[in-house]
Design a protein around this motif. Structure first.
Motif, PDB file in Angstrom:
ATOM      1  N   ASP B  11       0.740  -1.277  -0.110  1.00  0.00           N
ATOM      2  CA  ASP B  11      -0.068  -0.036   0.003  1.00  0.00           C
ATOM      3  C   ASP B  11       0.660   1.209   0.041  1.00  0.00           C
ATOM      4  N   ASP B  12       2.071   1.131   0.382  1.00  0.00           N
ATOM      5  CA  ASP B  12       2.874   2.453   0.608  1.00  0.00           C
ATOM      6  C   ASP B  12       3.525   2.615  -0.689  1.00  0.00           C
ATOM      7  N   ALA B  13       4.019   1.600  -1.278  1.00  0.00           N
ATOM      8  CA  ALA B  13       4.634   1.664  -2.762  1.00  0.00           C
ATOM      9  C   ALA B  13       3.447   2.241  -3.417  1.00  0.00           C
ATOM     10  N   LEU B  14       2.235   1.661  -3.432  1.00  0.00           N
ATOM     11  CA  LEU B  14       1.073   2.091  -4.496  1.00  0.00           C
ATOM     12  C   LEU B  14       0.883   3.440  -3.956  1.00  0.00           C
ATOM     13  N   GLY B  15       0.736   3.937  -2.786  1.00  0.00           N
ATOM     14  CA  GLY B  15       0.647   5.354  -2.527  1.00  0.00           C
ATOM     15  C   GLY B  15       1.551   6.199  -3.024  1.00  0.00           C
ATOM     16  N   GLN B  16       2.822   5.810  -2.968  1.00  0.00           N
ATOM     17  CA  GLN B  16       3.798   6.764  -3.708  1.00  0.00           C
ATOM     18  C   GLN B  16       3.556   6.889  -5.296  1.00  0.00           C
ATOM     19  N   GLY B  17       3.217   5.847  -5.703  1.00  0.00           N
ATOM     20  CA  GLY B  17       2.755   5.751  -7.278  1.00  0.00           C
ATOM     21  C   GLY B  17       1.616   6.665  -7.387  1.00  0.00           C
ATOM     22  N   MET B  18       0.515   6.385  -6.617  1.00  0.00           N
ATOM     23  CA  MET B  18      -0.604   7.212  -6.927  1.00  0.00           C
ATOM     24  C   MET B  18      -0.426   8.889  -6.693  1.00  0.00           C
ATOM     25  N   ALA B  19       0.557   9.052  -5.775  1.00  0.00           N
ATOM     26  CA  ALA B  19       0.872  10.577  -5.338  1.00  0.00           C
ATOM     27  C   ALA B  19       1.509  11.306  -6.669  1.00  0.00           C
ATOM     28  N   ALA B  20       2.502  10.491  -7.070  1.00  0.00           N
ATOM     29  CA  ALA B  20       3.393  10.779  -8.352  1.00  0.00           C
ATOM     30  C   ALA B  20       2.639  10.710  -9.772  1.00  0.00           C
ATOM     31  N   ASP B  21       1.435   9.886  -9.799  1.00  0.00           N
ATOM     32  CA  ASP B  21       0.834  10.034 -11.063  1.00  0.00           C
ATOM     33  C   ASP B  21      -0.758   9.856 -10.964  1.00  0.00           C
ATOM     34  N   PRO B  22      -1.266  11.173 -11.187  1.00  0.00           N
ATOM     35  CA  PRO B  22      -2.807  11.185 -10.888  1.00  0.00           C
ATOM     36  C   PRO B  22      -3.362  10.338 -11.765  1.00  0.00           C
ATOM     37  N   LEU B 137       1.293 -11.243 -20.609  1.00  0.00           N
ATOM     38  CA  LEU B 137       1.093 -11.028 -18.990  1.00  0.00           C
ATOM     39  C   LEU B 137       2.264 -10.886 -18.342  1.00  0.00           C
ATOM     40  N   SER B 138       2.571  -9.996 -17.282  1.00  0.00           N
ATOM     41  CA  SER B 138       3.616 -10.406 -16.786  1.00  0.00           C
ATOM     42  C   SER B 138       2.819 -10.750 -15.116  1.00  0.00           C
ATOM     43  N   VAL B 139       3.598 -11.727 -14.488  1.00  0.00           N
ATOM     44  CA  VAL B 139       3.092 -12.217 -13.394  1.00  0.00           C
ATOM     45  C   VAL B 139       3.880 -12.263 -12.146  1.00  0.00           C
ATOM     46  N   VAL B 140       3.854 -11.100 -11.152  1.00  0.00           N
ATOM     47  CA  VAL B 140       4.943 -10.876 -10.055  1.00  0.00           C
ATOM     48  C   VAL B 140       4.294 -11.535  -8.695  1.00  0.00           C
ATOM     49  N   VAL B 141       5.263 -12.285  -7.892  1.00  0.00           N
ATOM     50  CA  VAL B 141       4.880 -13.061  -6.891  1.00  0.00           C
ATOM     51  C   VAL B 141       6.044 -12.791  -5.889  1.00  0.00           C
ATOM     52  N   GLY B 150       9.138  -2.457  -3.972  1.00  0.00           N
ATOM     53  CA  GLY B 150       9.664  -2.265  -5.182  1.00  0.00           C
ATOM     54  C   GLY B 150       9.049  -2.796  -6.436  1.00  0.00           C
ATOM     55  N   LEU B 151       8.556  -3.968  -6.264  1.00  0.00           N
ATOM     56  CA  LEU B 151       8.052  -4.668  -7.522  1.00  0.00           C
ATOM     57  C   LEU B 151       6.669  -4.161  -7.939  1.00  0.00           C
ATOM     58  N   MET B 152       5.760  -3.569  -7.059  1.00  0.00           N
ATOM     59  CA  MET B 152       4.748  -2.734  -7.087  1.00  0.00           C
ATOM     60  C   MET B 152       4.866  -1.598  -7.939  1.00  0.00           C
ATOM     61  N   LEU B 153       5.965  -0.784  -7.603  1.00  0.00           N
ATOM     62  CA  LEU B 153       6.280   0.395  -8.285  1.00  0.00           C
ATOM     63  C   LEU B 153       6.666   0.143  -9.523  1.00  0.00           C
ATOM     64  N   ALA B 154       7.421  -0.796  -9.937  1.00  0.00           N
ATOM     65  CA  ALA B 154       7.857  -1.399 -11.288  1.00  0.00           C
ATOM     66  C   ALA B 154       6.522  -1.514 -12.127  1.00  0.00           C
ATOM     67  N   ALA B 155       5.700  -2.564 -11.322  1.00  0.00           N
ATOM     68  CA  ALA B 155       4.458  -3.057 -12.203  1.00  0.00           C
ATOM     69  C   ALA B 155       3.746  -1.758 -12.445  1.00  0.00           C
ATOM     70  N   LEU B 156       3.768  -0.701 -11.646  1.00  0.00           N
ATOM     71  CA  LEU B 156       2.851   0.608 -12.172  1.00  0.00           C
ATOM     72  C   LEU B 156       3.485   1.251 -13.125  1.00  0.00           C
ATOM     73  N   GLU B 157       4.719   1.408 -13.449  1.00  0.00           N
ATOM     74  CA  GLU B 157       5.414   1.899 -14.426  1.00  0.00           C
ATOM     75  C   GLU B 157       5.831   1.296 -15.618  1.00  0.00           C
ATOM     76  N   LEU B 158       5.458  -0.093 -15.577  1.00  0.00           N
ATOM     77  CA  LEU B 158       5.844  -1.013 -16.581  1.00  0.00           C
ATOM     78  C   LEU B 158       5.108  -0.659 -18.155  1.00  0.00           C
ATOM     79  N   GLY B 159       3.936  -0.363 -18.187  1.00  0.00           N
ATOM     80  CA  GLY B 159       3.021  -0.079 -19.220  1.00  0.00           C
ATOM     81  C   GLY B 159       2.590  -1.238 -20.050  1.00  0.00           C
ATOM     82  N   SER B 160       2.577  -2.213 -19.561  1.00  0.00           N
ATOM     83  CA  SER B 160       1.854  -3.214 -20.177  1.00  0.00           C
ATOM     84  C   SER B 160       1.056  -4.280 -19.050  1.00  0.00           C
ATOM     85  N   GLN B 204      12.030   2.539  -4.741  1.00  0.00           N
ATOM     86  CA  GLN B 204      12.678   2.533  -6.113  1.00  0.00           C
ATOM     87  C   GLN B 204      12.174   1.291  -6.851  1.00  0.00           C
ATOM     88  N   PRO B 205      11.855   1.403  -8.165  1.00  0.00           N
ATOM     89  CA  PRO B 205      11.337   0.179  -8.733  1.00  0.00           C
ATOM     90  C   PRO B 205      12.127  -0.990  -8.777  1.00  0.00           C
TER      91      PRO B 205
END
Lengths: 343, 336
Positions: B11-22, B137-141, B150-160, B204-205
């Motif tokens: 949730d913290d990484a997702l929050g950082q991603g949400m704050a950075a990208d509306p 599909l990418s699948v992260v565990v 870090g993987l959540m942030l990368a997932a948000l930025e991946l573009g697919s 960091q992603p």
């Protein structure tokens, strides 16, 4: 056939006492995982299930204990199943969300909405193999948002399947209020499929009986499916340990586990405008306050029927309740003893 | 460095991603309560409760991502994804190819998975192999808080499209919600390093497809992910006392799969043990054998996976899911 209020009350009371015992055993840690009880929706099962005959089928959701019990599944088999035991109804492999009784054509699912297609399939089998038999689907208002349920409405209508679709509507989909999740009016929605649809007070077992009696006659006569919209409450919320109810019941625990993360989020330096944050906070407070309606005695189906029986014959009522309590107490003792033997 | 739980980290990484990208928003069943911190921080527009309509809201999230949003759609449990899998199987994963490379679906599907808390076989599946089977599909565990964020942030930025899977046994939000229900009368075998740990002050992603060697070993290479990482590390510590050196490679993502890291480690030890909580047949464990064979590496191979529908009974469940005893026995057999 006129309903026997004593019989209906007995079914509901047995289900209530049994599930209250299940709650205690779950609290003591002898049952694992989630526990969705039917406390508060007993009148809906009681008004319908005694009218079923051999060959009728049941498609249940994750809250199927009252229906299984009222259909005649032994309480000991259910309790041992919940305890994950090899002598349980399903050898301890299913648990309370996955109850199956093949000899009664009764099947459950933990996937919301899955009772719809199951009832349609049971209805098709009845239509082709067991003339005059029906299937009954039980599901909550949350399931009316599931595509597979609505597809089943349509399938049952176009194939004129003998299905009774019963919505046990408590106005909540887990922690999401129905007003933000269910569009339109469910009666109008069901009728738009070309289905006969009735609304009934799901607290009132006698009223459910009457409505179901007509619906079953319609379905058994080959006139197609019926939708029954029955309103009820859930005395324990969505499941035992319901987060919204816990705000009152266990405030200290809730403050630490649930409220504190919200407070941190609310005051985070980066986020939405204050107006947005306040609206979110107000919404949470509103939901916590309105979940209280689930525990209101006015919504309790047993308290709805009991006063009339007490006026009619208080002694008979006390005897009935005592004998049911004894029966369930014996089941609990037996289940606990069996667990001891296995250990 | 901060310390936080696995679920807080996501949730913290997702929050950082949400704050950075509306454009980033979270939608799903009961997310306003389950992720109350994000709800009170970002409000009702960006943290949205959905009806129990997985097919509709996941399909909608795919199209919303095609039209400029960056949705994070939460499918409460991966078992429930079955209701909506069309959105991933036939749409999100195919879009880039179908459009001749001109259109992507930058979507994250966040979903809880895994067992070990007695909820039965319709609520405890892993299914990452089933999802990674689909090209596109990418699948992260993730297996630790630091990786999860870090993987959540990368997932948000991946573009697919990415499926981000959160194992319930190390995710206190989920374990509390579904396992204990607030009871202190039940206990679970929770790996502490998975449930709680150090995380960076600012996320960091962590690029997808980079496995991490959690422990070096010379006799056997255990390739695993999620809770399996912690089970394997515990087994490895016990084997060490018996003079057997088992390394543990944490895949972190099933797709993309870090084939190079797998081949490098296995060619060193000559023995591959796959520990996979997902079903044994036709999945990740067989895929890893194929990769090693295709690379021309000669090795001994074994696997500890889930072979059947997960039983509700706790004892049977513990025997069915990969456990330390089974991992240890498999390692000894491989090395023997």
């Amino acid at each position: 056939m006129a309903p026997d209020a004593w019989m209906l009350y007995g079914l509901m009371y047995k289900s209530r006492v049994f599930e209250e015992a299940v709650r205690q055993i779950w609290q003591a840690g002898r049952i694992s995982g989630e526990m969705h009880l039917g406390l508060g929706e007993e009148a809906i099962a009681a008004g319908i299930i005694p009218q079923l005959v051999e060959g009728d089928a049941l498609a249940l959701d994750h809250r199927g204990t009252p229906a299984m019990l009222m259909r005649g599944v032994a309480p000991l088999a259910l309790l041992r199943e919940f305890m994950g035991s090899p002598d349980g109804l399903c050898a301890g492999m299913g648990g309370h969300m996955h109850l199956f009784a093949p000899e009664k054509l009764a099947a459950s699912s933990g996937i919301v909405g899955a009772a719809g297609p199951a009832a349609a399939g049971f209805g098709l089998a009845a239509q082709m193999l067991r003339p005059n038999c029906v299937s009954v689907a039980f599901f909550g208002d949350g399931a009316t948002s599931a595509g597979m349920l609505l597809e089943s409405f349509n399938l049952a209508v176009v194939w004129k399947l003998p299905v009774l679709f019963v919505c046990k509507d408590n106005d909540w989909a887990i922690t999401t209020p129905a007003e933000t999740a269910v569009g339109g009016n469910l009666l109008a929605r069901a009728r738009a499929f070309g289905m006969r649809a009735e609304e009934v007070d799901g607290r009132d077992a006698l009223a459910v009986w009457q409505a179901a009696s007509e619906a079953l006659r319609h379905a058994r006569a080959g006139n197609g499916p019926v939708f029954l919209w029955a309103h009820c409450i859930h005395l324990e919320g969505h499941f035992l340990g319901d987060g919204l109810l816990d705000m009152f019941r266990r405030p200290v625990y809730s403050l630490r586990k649930r409220v504190w993360p919200m407070v941190k989020g609310f005051f985070h330096p980066q986020g939405a405008a204050w107006g947005e944050r306040l609206a979110a906070a107000r919404q949470i407070v509103g939901q916590v306050l309105s979940i209280q309606n689930q525990t209101s005695p006015q919504g309790d189906p047993l308290l709805c029927l009991r006063p009339a029986l007490e006026r009619e014959n208080a002694r008979r009522l006390a005897d009935l309740e005592a004998s049911i309590r004894d029966e369930i107490q014996k089941v609990v003792s037996q289940a606990v003893a069996l667990e001891g033997n296995m250990a | 460095m901060r310390k936080m739980s696995f679920s807080e980290a996501i949730d913290d990484a997702l929050g950082q991603g949400m704050a950075a990208d509306p454009r980033v928003l979270l939608l799903g069943e009961d997310v306003q309560g389950l992720h109350g911190g994000l709800f009170l921080r970002f409000g009702r527009q960006r943290v949205r409760n959905t009806p129990i309509s997985e097919a509709a809201f996941l399909g909608a999230a795919v199209a919303a991502s095609m039209a400029g949003l960056r949705p994070v759609a939460e499918i409460m449990l991966v078992d429930f994804l079955a209701v909506a899998v069309d959105a991933l199987l036939n749409h999100a994963s195919k879009l880039e190819t179908f459009s001749g490379g001109r259109w992507q679906a930058p979507l994250v599907v966040r979903t809880a998975c895994g067992g070990g808390y007695g909820d039965g076989g319709q609520h405890e599946q892993s299914l990452w192999g089933w999802l990674a089977h689909i090209p596109g599909l990418s699948v992260v565990v993730p297996s630790t808080p630091a990786d999860a964020g870090g993987l959540m942030l990368a997932a948000l930025e991946l573009g697919s499209p990415v499926v981000f899977m959160e194992h319930k046994l190390i995710s206190s939000i989920w374990l509390d919600f579904l396992g204990s229900g607030g009871r202190d009368t039940v206990t679970f075998d929770v790996p502490p390093d998975g449930e709680h740990g150090r995380v960076p002050d600012r996320w960091q992603p962590i690029p997808l497809g980079q496995a991490l060697l959690r422990k070096k070993g010379s006799d056997v290479t255990i390739v695993t992910l999620g809770v399996g990482v912690h089970r394997a590390l515990q087994a490895s510590a016990e084997l060490e006392k018996q003079g057997l050196s088992a390394g543990v490679l944490d895949l972190r993502s099933v797709s993309p799969l870090d084939k190079a890291a797998v081949c490098q480690e296995v060619s060193r030890t000559g023995r591959l043990l796959v520990v996979d909580e997902d079903y044994e047949g036709f999945g990740l464990s067989g895929e890893l054998a194929a990769i090693v064979l295709e690379a021309g590496i000669s090795c001994k191979y074994a696997r500890v996976c889930t072979q059947t529908t997960i039983p509700f009974a706790r004892r049977l469940e513990d025997e069915t899911l990969p456990n330390v005893a089974r991992i240890g026995a498999a390692c000894r057999k491989l090395a023997g």
